[in-house]
Design an enzyme around this catalytic site. Structure first.
Site, short mmCIF file in Angstrom:
data_model
loop_
_atom_site.label_atom_id
_atom_site.label_comp_id
_atom_site.label_asym_id
_atom_site.label_seq_id
_atom_site.Cartn_x
_atom_site.Cartn_y
_atom_site.Cartn_z
N GLY A 23 0.62 -1.27 0.00
CA GLY A 23 0.00 0.00 0.00
C GLY A 23 0.65 1.34 0.00
N ASP A 48 3.44 -6.12 -16.73
CA ASP A 48 2.10 -6.04 -17.31
C ASP A 48 2.03 -5.12 -18.54
OD1 ASP A 48 1.45 -7.56 -15.09
OD2 ASP A 48 0.69 -5.84 -13.95
N GLU A 66 -4.92 -13.51 -16.69
CA GLU A 66 -5.55 -13.65 -15.36
C GLU A 66 -6.75 -12.72 -15.19
OE1 GLU A 66 -2.65 -12.61 -12.35
OE2 GLU A 66 -2.39 -10.58 -13.14
N ARG A 86 -6.00 -29.70 -19.36
CA ARG A 86 -5.16 -29.40 -18.20
C ARG A 86 -4.93 -27.91 -18.11
NH1 ARG A 86 -6.23 -33.95 -17.32
NH2 ARG A 86 -4.83 -35.70 -16.91
O1 F6P Z 1 1.78 -6.19 -11.59
C1 F6P Z 1 2.63 -7.29 -11.71
C2 F6P Z 1 1.95 -8.54 -11.25
O2 F6P Z 1 2.84 -9.63 -11.43
C3 F6P Z 1 0.60 -8.84 -11.90
O3 F6P Z 1 0.72 -9.35 -13.20
C4 F6P Z 1 -0.01 -9.77 -10.90
O4 F6P Z 1 -1.42 -9.74 -10.94
C5 F6P Z 1 0.47 -9.20 -9.59
O5 F6P Z 1 1.64 -8.44 -9.87
C6 F6P Z 1 0.83 -10.26 -8.56
O6 F6P Z 1 1.16 -9.61 -7.39
P1 F6P Z 1 1.77 -10.36 -6.12
O7 F6P Z 1 3.25 -10.46 -6.36
O8 F6P Z 1 1.43 -9.46 -5.01
O9 F6P Z 1 1.15 -11.71 -6.05
#
Ligand code: F6P
Length: 367
Positions: free
Chosen positions: A85, A147, A242, A285
């Site tokens: 945060g 990302d 995702e 899978r």
């Molecule tokens: O923003 C980068 C990222 O790897 C995203 O693609 C993913 O949703 C997120 O961070 C995962 O975050 P954490 O490392 O907190 O699990």
């Protein structure tokens, strides 16, 4: 050696920090910042664990060129990072008692005799940086994330490395999928943008790519898999971002967000796999690539981009162009106002050339 850029801002000592999720290339930026600052006789202080490095004086250290030798190709960050945060959202426990986190950072910035900051981070960290800038901290941002979802720059470093890994994973899944005539679903990261899925899917020769920008209908995906079966390709590779969602559906979450921690996406690959198995009757899978996409060495593209970002960030500091972010506007690295970046997400345009290319060669986007 060519002469370094003029130090018009009079800056003598700068802090550098890395915030948010790590991405391959962070160390390459730190190295470039330290080397180019040192060539202009500017001292660099590395702040540990994002803005936490401004909570106590012992959470930072001077970085000299010797300290960054050999880190170009190493993943992660020598400074540590956190994606917990926003310092403006909660107080912090310090050696002088509980304090407003952001106030503490501002005081410590001056206590450490820093003249400016280079903040390397994604949208969250850059948003925090902008708040500090508005409160009088001179700083320059460097966009980082696998990302690739930061506006005003065509690329962030880390993206190419993540796509490279995901492509290799898809290559490997192809052979086992074909051997067993299975459907292999691959869930990739990317949060609310489909850049990783789209690029890795096209590079890896996926048959279906599901991205957040194009809600999907699994009946149409199942039709595509059946068509492939009919012409003799009795396996299929389905790449699922995702953040992809079915038409009228919601994003799949592992954990809800809080004021301090962003929501965690994940699970859509498993849902897609289960439904496709039911719809097609084919053995299916699911593989989640997860944090493997963030680990390991940066690609050569990311090393060059990160090095250019770091060097240009120091140039902007020397020129006194604070409140800006370095950005890739091919073929140049430029400075753009942070104000234009914060609070926005760069999504894949649905008429983007790579989307059209995918459609042209028969990849299903689930719509
Ligand atoms: O923003 C980068 C990222 O790897 C995203 O693609 C993913 O949703 C997120 O961070 C995962 O975050 P954490 O490392 O907190 O699990």
């Amino acid at each position: 050696m060519p002469s370094p850029p003029a130090n018009r801002s009079g800056v003598k000592r700068i802090g550098v920090l890395t915030g948010g999720g790590d991405a391959p290339g962070l160390n390459a930026v730190i190295r470039a910042v330290v080397k180019s600052a040192s060539n202009s006789n500017v001292q660099v202080v590395g702040l540990e664990d994002s803005f936490d490095g401004l909570i106590e004086p012992d959470r930072s250290r001077i970085l000299k060129p010797r300290d960054v030798t050999g880190i170009l190709r190493i993943g992660g960050t020598i400074l540590g990072t956190t994606n917990r945060g926003n310092p403006f959202a909660y107080p912090v426990q310090t050696s002088s008692g509980k304090q407003d986190y952001s106030e503490r950072c501002i005081v410590m910035f001056h206590t450490l005799r820093l003249d400016a900051l280079v903040v390397i981070g994604g949208d969250g960290t850059l948003g925090i940086a902008y708040e500090f800038y508005k409160r009088g901290i001179p700083l320059v941002g460097v966009p980082k994330t696998i990302d690739n979802d930061i506006v005003e720059t065509t690329n962030t470093f880390g993206f190419d490395s993540a796509v490279g890994f995901a492509t290799e994973a898809i290559d490997r899944l192809h052979t086992t999928a074909e051997a067993h005539r299975r459907v292999m679903v691959v869930e990739v990261m990317g949060r609310y943008a489909g850049w990783i899925a789209l690029y890795a899917g096209v590079a890896g020769g996926a048959d279906v790519i599901l991205i957040p920008e194009i809600p999907f209908d699994l009946k149409k995906v199942a039709d595509r898999i059946r068509e492939r079966d009919e012409y003799g390709a009795r396996f299929s590779i389905v790449v699922v971002a995702e953040g992809a969602t079915p038409v009228g559906g919601k994003v799949s979450l592992i954990a809800e967000g809080t004021a301090a921690i962003a929501e965690r996406l994940g699970g859509m690959g498993a849902r897609v796999a289960a439904e496709l198995e039911a719809l097609t009757g084919k053995e299916t899978r699911n593989v989640v690539l997860g944090h493997l996409q963030r680990g390991g060495a940066p690609t050569s593209f990311d090393r060059v981009l990160a090095t250019r970002f770091g060097a240009r960030a120091v140039e902007l500091v020397l020129a006194g162009e604070f409140g800006s972010m370095v950005a890739f506007h091919p073929p140049d690295i430029v400075g753009v106002p942070l104000e234009k970046v914060v609070g926005r997400t760069r999504k894949v345009p649905v008429d983007f050339d790579v989307v059209r290319t995918a459609r042209a060669i028969g990849i299903s986007l689930g719509d």
